[in-house]
Design an enzyme around this catalytic site. Structure first.
Site, short mmCIF file in Angstrom:
data_model
loop_
_atom_site.label_atom_id
_atom_site.label_comp_id
_atom_site.label_asym_id
_atom_site.label_seq_id
_atom_site.Cartn_x
_atom_site.Cartn_y
_atom_site.Cartn_z
N LYS A 173 1.15 70.74 20.02
CA LYS A 173 0.27 71.45 20.97
C LYS A 173 0.69 71.09 22.40
O LYS A 173 0.56 69.96 22.83
CB LYS A 173 -1.18 71.02 20.78
CG LYS A 173 -2.15 71.86 21.59
CD LYS A 173 -3.46 71.18 21.88
CE LYS A 173 -3.42 70.25 23.03
NZ LYS A 173 -3.14 70.89 24.34
N GLY A 224 0.70 61.75 27.58
CA GLY A 224 -0.24 62.27 28.58
C GLY A 224 -0.83 61.14 29.37
O GLY A 224 -0.25 60.05 29.47
N SER A 225 -2.00 61.37 29.93
CA SER A 225 -2.60 60.38 30.83
C SER A 225 -3.19 59.22 30.03
O SER A 225 -3.53 59.36 28.83
CB SER A 225 -3.69 61.04 31.66
OG SER A 225 -4.71 61.51 30.80
N THR A 226 -3.36 58.10 30.70
CA THR A 226 -3.94 56.93 30.05
C THR A 226 -5.39 57.22 29.63
O THR A 226 -5.82 56.82 28.54
CB THR A 226 -3.86 55.72 31.00
OG1 THR A 226 -2.47 55.40 31.15
CG2 THR A 226 -4.59 54.52 30.45
N GLY A 229 -5.24 59.18 26.56
CA GLY A 229 -4.63 58.35 25.53
C GLY A 229 -5.65 57.39 24.91
O GLY A 229 -5.65 57.15 23.70
N GLU A 246 2.38 57.60 24.72
CA GLU A 246 3.20 57.46 25.92
C GLU A 246 2.34 57.89 27.09
O GLU A 246 2.02 59.09 27.22
CB GLU A 246 4.45 58.36 25.81
CG GLU A 246 5.39 57.99 24.67
CD GLU A 246 6.14 56.70 24.93
OE1 GLU A 246 5.97 56.09 26.00
OE2 GLU A 246 6.91 56.29 24.04
N CYS A 280 6.54 60.53 34.41
CA CYS A 280 5.76 59.33 34.11
C CYS A 280 6.44 58.10 34.67
O CYS A 280 5.79 57.18 35.14
CB CYS A 280 5.58 59.21 32.60
SG CYS A 280 7.12 59.31 31.69
N GLN A 327 -3.94 68.85 40.06
CA GLN A 327 -2.96 67.85 40.47
C GLN A 327 -2.65 67.98 41.96
O GLN A 327 -2.50 66.98 42.67
CB GLN A 327 -1.69 68.02 39.62
CG GLN A 327 -0.69 66.90 39.77
CD GLN A 327 -1.28 65.54 39.44
OE1 GLN A 327 -2.21 65.42 38.62
NE2 GLN A 327 -0.78 64.50 40.09
N GLU A 377 -1.86 56.05 40.00
CA GLU A 377 -0.72 56.91 39.73
C GLU A 377 -0.92 58.24 40.48
O GLU A 377 -1.85 58.98 40.19
CB GLU A 377 -0.62 57.20 38.23
CG GLU A 377 0.54 58.09 37.88
CD GLU A 377 0.60 58.48 36.41
OE1 GLU A 377 -0.44 58.80 35.82
OE2 GLU A 377 1.71 58.46 35.86
P1 NAD Z 1 -3.50 64.83 29.94
O1 NAD Z 1 -3.84 63.53 29.32
O2 NAD Z 1 -4.51 65.53 30.76
O3 NAD Z 1 -3.09 65.89 28.81
C1 NAD Z 1 -2.05 65.63 27.89
C2 NAD Z 1 -2.27 66.46 26.64
O4 NAD Z 1 -3.46 66.00 25.97
C3 NAD Z 1 -2.49 67.95 26.89
O5 NAD Z 1 -1.82 68.67 25.88
C4 NAD Z 1 -3.99 68.10 26.75
O6 NAD Z 1 -4.41 69.41 26.39
C5 NAD Z 1 -4.30 67.11 25.65
N1 NAD Z 1 -5.67 66.62 25.58
C6 NAD Z 1 -6.61 66.61 26.55
N2 NAD Z 1 -7.74 66.00 26.10
C7 NAD Z 1 -7.49 65.60 24.84
C8 NAD Z 1 -8.24 64.88 23.86
N3 NAD Z 1 -9.48 64.44 24.09
N4 NAD Z 1 -7.65 64.61 22.68
C9 NAD Z 1 -6.38 65.00 22.43
N5 NAD Z 1 -5.62 65.69 23.31
C10 NAD Z 1 -6.17 65.98 24.51
O7 NAD Z 1 -2.15 64.57 30.74
P2 NAD Z 1 -1.36 65.58 31.68
O8 NAD Z 1 -2.12 65.73 32.96
O9 NAD Z 1 -0.97 66.78 30.91
O10 NAD Z 1 -0.01 64.76 31.95
C11 NAD Z 1 0.16 63.88 33.02
C12 NAD Z 1 0.07 62.45 32.54
O11 NAD Z 1 0.99 62.24 31.48
C13 NAD Z 1 0.44 61.44 33.60
O12 NAD Z 1 -0.47 60.36 33.57
C14 NAD Z 1 1.81 60.95 33.17
O13 NAD Z 1 2.14 59.66 33.61
C15 NAD Z 1 1.69 61.03 31.69
N6 NAD Z 1 3.02 61.10 31.07
C16 NAD Z 1 3.47 60.01 30.37
C17 NAD Z 1 4.76 60.03 29.82
C18 NAD Z 1 5.30 58.84 29.06
O14 NAD Z 1 6.27 59.02 28.32
N7 NAD Z 1 4.76 57.65 29.20
C19 NAD Z 1 5.55 61.16 29.97
C20 NAD Z 1 5.05 62.25 30.69
C21 NAD Z 1 3.77 62.21 31.23
#
Ligand code: NAD
Length: 479
Positions: A173, A224-226, A229, A246, A280, A327, A377
């Site tokens: 997804k 995604g975001s912490t 996560g 991640e 990230c 953002q 961040e």
């Molecule tokens: P986000 O956490 O908002 O969303 C990431 C994904 O999670 C999206 O597909 C979103 O639809 C989904 N999502 C949202 N709520 C959810 C839930 N409750 N349960 C399961 N899935 C859910 O992050 P973002 O804004 O898309 O991405 C930016 C963040 O990602 C930044 O913090 C960045 O540092 C991090 N990031 C980390 C890495 C890494 O490898 N460490 C790589 C790229 C981005």
């Protein structure tokens, strides 16, 4: 600048075919702020069918490793064959310059080939006249892969390639900000993979939560975001699903007094501003020794002023827009907060006066720890430079963060920099470069709040397996 070809209707891929949905949601082109197209919204009730398809496919897919290698190579070829169309679509919805989209697509097929070729033998610890002991790796089952909007294709492939090669099947997804290219990739890969092996769905954020809560997937691979996560980890824990997370970072670069400012400025700049800082592992804060601080700020500001910011489809664009409105607002708020607290914008410091989410590359100095843009961040085209006098103090400040993704140390004396690097927190620490360890054969993952588990290399693949010990009498022994 869009053509009707770029925007063919997008469908989820389920069981190797289009999956019709009643609902859809808008996707915006960040270079214009206008609606680019619609993406299908899968409902939580549809997930039984989606995951059922992946579970059915698992029975055959998990058994034939030679076939898996062949299919992954075919998948890489299929991506390459459609690279031009997919790259344009990626730029349209993500914003990155077309050249960067092409690189993302090329890296994705390279990752598929790497995992097609990788081997990981069973470990036979004993095979003698007395007995047999082996440690094997088995696929986990169905994997739910959830990805962010900054590298929608590459980060999906970082999950898809090792998960499939290890014998799992996948439901992926993408972020609701960038679903279209991932959906298009799903359609392209139908030609290369058996039905049900790779399913691609899209929908607003609650779909991600519904995937984590669904009983079929046994592993959640999330980038995604912490904050999200942590929610994923808690929900996965209810059912003891395996997770790889991640997450975010606030990656420090420490520039020592003996660094050759002119020699390093360009690499440091692009370590921070690549993909508009929406990486990230981008440099998110610099600790610069006071002897070179002013020269470094000016060198970085001069590069920033010369950087061409434009619609990613315009030839020569080096940076595009920020990907999405929330953002863009966050970056604007963090800069306004810093300026309000006495920081100086050596360049930038404001949005560009044009439609879309364009923000001038911004170098901030005259600020310290405790200001939000240093502590948090930013994930955007803004870099705070903090002066330090004492190296030990710089390391302490670098480590005074909940995050621990990557870091770098810059010096004219690499051995000295390596010694300092060993004391800096983070899953990867580089000397005189930033993010140098992001290679397909090296493990990538964060410490502390930056994640759990790793991706890439054999370690990334093993995260999609469970250990199984097999013991018994000597093999070939009739007893
Ligand atoms: P986000 O956490 O908002 O969303 C990431 C994904 O999670 C999206 O597909 C979103 O639809 C989904 N999502 C949202 N709520 C959810 C839930 N409750 N349960 C399961 N899935 C859910 O992050 P973002 O804004 O898309 O991405 C930016 C963040 O990602 C930044 O913090 C960045 O540092 C991090 N990031 C980390 C890495 C890494 O490898 N460490 C790589 C790229 C981005």
């Amino acid at each position: 600048m869009t053509s009707s070809d770029d925007l063919a209707p997008a469908f989820p891929t389920v069981d190797g075919a289009d999956f019709a949905t009643a609902d859809s949601f808008d996707v915006v082109n960040p270079a214009t702020g206008e609606i680019l197209g619609a993406a299908p919204a899968i409902r939580a009730e549809d997930l039984d069918h989606v995951f059922g398809s992946a579970a059915d496919a698992f029975r055959t897919w998990s058994r034939n490793d030679d076939a898996r290698r062949r299919h992954l190579r075919a998948a890489a070829d299929a991506l390459d064959a459609d690279q031009d169309r997919l790259s344009r679509l990626l730029t349209l919805e993500q914003g990155k310059p077309l050249h960067d989209s092409v690189i993302e697509l090329q890296a994705s097929s390279a990752w598929l080939r790497y995992y097609a070729d990788l081997g990981w033998p069973d470990e036979v610890l004993r095979d003698d006249s007395e007995g047999y002991e082996a440690v094997r790796r088995r696929p986990i089952g169905v994997v739910a892969a959830i990805t962010p909007w900054n590298f929608p294709i590459l980060l999906a492939v970082w999950k898809i390639a090792p998960a499939l090669r290890a014998g799992n099947t996948v439901v992926v997804k993408p972020s609701p900000y960038t679903p279209l290219t991932t959906l298009a990739v799903g359609a392209v890969l139908r030609k290369a993979l058996p039905p049900g092996v790779l399913n691609v769905v899209s929908g607003p954020d609650p779909l991600g939560a519904a995937m984590v809560a669904h009983p079929v997937p046994r592993k959640i691979s999330f980038t995604g975001s912490t904050a999200t996560g942590m929610r994923v980890a808690a929900a996965a824990g209810e059912d003891l699903k395996r997770t790889t997370l991640e997450l975010g970072g606030n990656d420090p670069a420490i520039v020592l007094a003996d660094a050759d400012v002119d020699a390093i400025a360009r690499d440091l700049f692009w370590g921070a501003f690549g993909n508009n800082g929406q990486i990230c592992l981008a440099v998110k804060r610099v600790y610069a020794h006071e002897n070179i601080h002013d020269r470094l700020v000016e060198a970085l500001a001069s590069i920033a002023r010369d950087t061409k910011v434009d619609d990613g489809l315009v030839p020569g664009a080096e940076l595009g827009p920020i990907n999405n409105a929330p953002q863009f607002d966050r970056v604007s708020d963090l800069v306004a907060d810093a300026l309000g607290r006495g920081a100086r914008a050596a360049c930038g410091g404001a949005a560009l006066d044009r439609p879309g989410y364009f923000y001038a590359p911004t170098i901030l100095d005259n600020l310290d720890d405790g200001v939000r843009v240093v502590d948090e961040e930013q994930f955007g085209p803004v870099l705070p430079i903090v002066a330090f006098r004492d190296e030990r103090d710089a390391v302490e400040r670098a480590n005074r963060s909940n995050y621990g993704l990557t870091a770098s140390v810059w010096s004219g004396d690499p051995d000295h920099a390596y010694a300092i690097a060993e004391r800096v927190d983070g899953g990867q620490v580089s000397v005189n470069t930033h993010g140098g360890g992001v290679r397909m054969h090296l493990p990538f993952g964060g410490h502390k709040w930056s994640g759990i588990g790793v991706e890439n290399g054999p370690w990334g693949l093993l995260g999609f397996t469970e250990l199984q010990v097999v013991t018994g009498p000597a093999r070939g022994n009739p007893r």
